[in-house]
Design an enzyme around this catalytic site. Structure first.
Site, PDB file in Angstrom:
ATOM      1  N   HIS A 149      -8.983  -4.546   1.135  1.00 42.36           N
ATOM      2  CA  HIS A 149     -10.226  -4.354   1.885  1.00 42.36           C
ATOM      3  C   HIS A 149     -11.364  -5.235   1.380  1.00 42.36           C
ATOM      4  O   HIS A 149     -12.384  -5.365   2.050  1.00 42.36           O
ATOM      5  CB  HIS A 149     -10.629  -2.877   1.912  1.00 42.36           C
ATOM      6  CG  HIS A 149     -11.206  -2.349   0.634  1.00 42.36           C
ATOM      7  ND1 HIS A 149     -10.482  -1.601  -0.264  1.00 42.36           N
ATOM      8  CD2 HIS A 149     -12.436  -2.446   0.101  1.00 42.36           C
ATOM      9  CE1 HIS A 149     -11.249  -1.251  -1.277  1.00 42.36           C
ATOM     10  NE2 HIS A 149     -12.452  -1.761  -1.077  1.00 42.36           N
ATOM     11  N   ASP A 179      -3.444  -1.230   0.206  1.00 45.79           N
ATOM     12  CA  ASP A 179      -4.757  -1.800  -0.080  1.00 45.79           C
ATOM     13  C   ASP A 179      -4.710  -2.761  -1.267  1.00 45.79           C
ATOM     14  O   ASP A 179      -5.576  -2.736  -2.143  1.00 45.79           O
ATOM     15  CB  ASP A 179      -5.785  -0.697  -0.342  1.00 45.79           C
ATOM     16  CG  ASP A 179      -7.221  -1.232  -0.284  1.00 45.79           C
ATOM     17  OD1 ASP A 179      -7.447  -2.213   0.450  1.00 45.79           O
ATOM     18  OD2 ASP A 179      -8.086  -0.693  -0.982  1.00 45.79           O
ATOM     19  N   SER A 254     -14.369  -2.349  -6.461  1.00 42.71           N
ATOM     20  CA  SER A 254     -13.115  -2.397  -5.717  1.00 42.71           C
ATOM     21  C   SER A 254     -12.265  -3.573  -6.179  1.00 42.71           C
ATOM     22  O   SER A 254     -12.734  -4.703  -6.248  1.00 42.71           O
ATOM     23  CB  SER A 254     -13.394  -2.540  -4.220  1.00 42.71           C
ATOM     24  OG  SER A 254     -14.051  -1.413  -3.721  1.00 42.71           O
ATOM     25  N   VAL A 311      10.131   8.060  12.797  1.00 42.86           N
ATOM     26  CA  VAL A 311       9.927   9.431  13.270  1.00 42.86           C
ATOM     27  C   VAL A 311       8.559   9.919  12.815  1.00 42.86           C
ATOM     28  O   VAL A 311       8.098   9.579  11.730  1.00 42.86           O
ATOM     29  CB  VAL A 311      11.021  10.396  12.743  1.00 42.86           C
ATOM     30  CG1 VAL A 311      12.374  10.049  13.318  1.00 42.86           C
ATOM     31  CG2 VAL A 311      11.072  10.386  11.213  1.00 42.86           C
TER      32      VAL A 311
END
Length: 515
Positions: A149, A179, A254, A311
Site C-alpha cells: 500500500h 500487503d 508502514s 468456494v
C-alpha cells in the site's frame, strides 16, 4: 611597675567556653549550622540498570530506509475540497482536523498506517510525490521490502538512507493480499547493510521489539515495545495473521521492520488501530515467516501464485455444528461454490463442511485459505468433507488464484422471473419469521422478522431469501415445516438455513427445539 601585658581574661574565658561548648555539642552528636559545608553534593541514585537498545539501533539503522513515491496522478486542489472524511468535505471539518489533513492528507484505507500522502507535493512537473513510507534491505545487492500500500500507486521510487544518501529504485513485485512489495536499488559498487528474518515461531508474547521507520516523514525514528498478541485478524483479507505490538507506530512507519534484540526482523508494520489517526499503542505487523516466503516469490517471479479452490466459506459455529451433527465446531462451511471453479468441478456443494486437506485438520476458514494458498496451482489435493451426516472426500486439482480485482467481479447477478408466484404469507412462529414464496419460485422471501427472536439475533432481515433448510431446497413454507420435523425426529435441536442476501449466500443455524 612591670611592663608585662596581662592576658585578656575575658577573651580567654570566651575561647575556653567556646571550645568547651563545641566539645559538648560534638559529644551530643550535633553540629552548629555555621559549620555546615558550603556546597551540597549532587543527587546520585544507584538505580537498577535498564538494558539499552543503543547498540541494536546502531547496528540495524543503516539497513532501514525511507521511501518516497511519485506518480503522475492528479494533485488534489489546494483547499482539499476533493477530500472527504466520514462524508464531510475538508472545509466542513473543525480547524485542527482541517490543518492536519491539509498537511498530511486523508487517512489510508482499512485502518492502515498509509499509504501516507506526502506533505509537500510538488506543484510542477509530471511526477509528483504521492506517498511515503519505510522499508529495509534484505540483501547486500539492494533488494528491499516494504508494504504494497506504500508503493501501489507509484511510478517512481526514491530510497533515502539513514545518512541522507538517496537512490532511485525500481519495483520488482507486489502482493496485495499480504500487503508486501519488493523494490531493488541498482548500485553495483555499493554493498548495502542488510538484515535477516527472525524465526517468529520462537517469539513469545511479552518479548521486546524495536520499530525503526519514517513516521510523518521524520526518518530514522526508533520506538520500542513488546509483542502483545499473535494471530490477529483485522478483516483486511483472508490471510490475516498479524502480530500485535504496542511500540508506537504512526503514519509513515508502514513497511518498516520490527526487530528482536538480536537485530532480526520479527515483523513488518502494516496497520494501526487508531480512532484519532495517531498511535494508541496497538499496531499490527506481518509475521516474518509469511513475509519471507512471499518476498522470495516476488523476487523470483514478480508475483505470488497461489492455489485456488473457488468456494465461498464461512465459520462453523456451535449452532451450525449441532444442526449438521458435527461433534466439534471446526472446519469451513461452504456457502457457495463458484461456477466453473476447481471445487465445483470436483463435486463440492453448498452446505458441505471442509474438515481436512490432505489429512490435516482444518480449524476455520482462515486456516483453509492459508492451506490452499500454500499449494502451487495445478496441485491435486484430497479434500475431506462432512455431508448429510457422514464423511467423504474428493480430489481437487487446484487452479490459479485470480487477481484480487478479478475476484471482486466474479459475483453473478441473480435473474428474476417475470412470472410472480403466489404471495400468500405463512407465519413460522417458532422461528420468529414470516415468509412468502419468492417471485422467481426459488426459495422463500422473508417478509417480517420478530426483533426478539433468534432469527433477528442472527441477522435475518426483511427482503432476504431462504433458499434451503438442512441443504434441502425450499419453495413454500410447508417445505420448511417438513424438514424441521425430520430434524426433530433425528434428535436435532437446530436447523441450518441458507440465506441469500445482496452480498451473497450464507448459512445460519436456528433453534427448532420449541413448538
Amino acid at each position: 611597675m612591670s611592663d608585662t601585658k596581662k592576658p585578656n581574661t575575658t577573651k580567654t574565658i570566651l575561647r575556653t567556653g567556646t571550645i568547651a561548648g563545641l566539645a559538648a555539642l560534638l559529644m551530643a552528636g550535633t553540629v552548629p549550622a555555621m559549620l555546615t559545608p558550603a556546597h551540597a553534593e549532587a543527587v546520585n541514585v544507584q538505580a537498577p540498570q535498564v538494558p539499552s537498545f543503543a547498540d541494536l539501533v546502531s547496528a540495524v539503522s543503516p539497513a532501514v530506509v525511507s521511501i518516497r513515491v511519485k506518480s503522475d496522478v492528479q494533485q488534489a486542489s489546494d483547499d482539499g475540497s476533493s477530500f472527504s472524511f466520514n462524508g464531510r468535505d475538508l472545509d466542513q471539518l473543525p480547524d485542527p482536523l482541517k490543518r492536519f489533513f491539509k498537511e498530511w492528507g486523508m487517512p489510508g484505507q482499512g485502518g492502515r498506517g498509509g499509504p501516507d500522502r506526502h506533505p509537500h507535493a510538488e506543484r510542477h512537473g509530471k511526477l509528483r510525490p504521492v506517498a511515503q513510507g519505510s522499508g529495509f534491505f534484505i540483501s547486500e545487492d539492494g533488494y528491499l521490502v516494504t508494504n504494497n500500500h506504500v508503493v501501489s500507486d507509484g511510478q517512481a521510487y526514491t530510497v533515502v538512507m539513514n545518512d541522507g544518501t538517496e537512490y532511485d529504485a525500481k519495483l520488482v513485485g507486489k502482493d496485495q493480499r499480504t500487503d508486501l512489495a519488493v523494490l531493488k536499488v541498482d548500485a553495483p559498487k555499493k554493498k548495502f547493510t542488510y538484515v535477516n528474518w527472525a524465526d517468529d515461531s520462537k517469539v513469545r508474547v511479552g518479548d521486546w521489539v524495536v520499530a525503526v521507520g519514517n513516521p510523518f516523514g521524520l526518518g530514522g525514528t526508533v520506538t520500542s515495545g513488546i509483542v502483545s498478541a499473535f494471530g490477529r485478524d483485522i478483516g483486511s483479507g483472508p490471510y490475516d495473521d498479524y502480530i500485535q505490538i504496542d511500540a508506537p507506530v504512526n503514519r509513515g512507519n508502514s513497511g518498516g521492520p520490527d526487530f528482536n534484540l538480536n537485530g532480526q526482523v520479527v515483523g513488518i508494520n502494516t496497520a494501526i488501530f487508531s480512532p484519532s489517526g495517531g498511535s494508541v499503542g496497538i499496531a499490527f505487523a506481518i509475521p516474518a515467516s509469511t513475509a519471507k516466503s512471499v518476498v522470495n516469490e516476488l523476487i523470483k517471479h514478480g508475483e505470488v501464485k497461489r492455489g485456488w479452490l473457488g468456494v465461498q466459506i464461512q465459520p462453523v459455529s456451535k449452532d451450525i455444528a449441532e444442526s449438521l451433527g458435527l461433534a466439534d465446531a471446526k472446519g469451513a462451511l461452504v456457502a457457495e461454490p463458484q461456477a466453473g471453479s476447481p471445487g465445483e468441478k470436483a463435486g463440492i456443494k453448498q452446505g458441505d463442511v471442509i474438515t481436512a486437506v490432505n489429512g490435516d485438520p482444518v480449524k476455520d476458514p482462515r486456516d483453509l485459505a492459508k492451506r490452499i494458498a500454500g499449494f502451487a496451482p495445478g496441485t491435486q489435493v484430497d479434500v475431506s468433507l462432512w455431508r448429510d451426516g457422514a464423511s467423504k472426500s474428493v480430489k481437487v486439482d487446484l487452479g490459479n488464484l485470480p487477481a484480487a480485482k478479478d475476484m471482486a467481479s466474479n459475483d453473478s447477478d441473480q435473474s428474476q422471473s417475470d412470472n410472480a408466484g403466489p404471495a400468500t404469507e405463512k407465519a413460522l412462529a417458532n422461528l420468529g419469521i414470516t415468509v412468502k414464496p419468492s417471485e422467481d419460485g426459488k426459495g422463500l422471501e422473508i417478509t417480517n422478522v420478530d426483533q426478539n427472536s433468534d432469527a433477528a439475533d442472527k441477522g435475518l432481515k426483511v427482503g432476504q431469501t431462504i433458499t434451503s433448510v438442512n441443504n434441502q431446497d425450499v419453495a413454500k413454507a410447508d417445505d420448511v415445516t417438513k424438514i424441521i420435523d425430520q430434524a426433530k425426529k433425528s434428535g436435532r435441536t437446530r436447523a441450518l438455513f441458507q440465506i441469500q442476501t445482496d452480498n451473497g449466500s450464507r448459512f445460519v443455524a436456528l433453534p427448532i427445539s420449541q413448538g
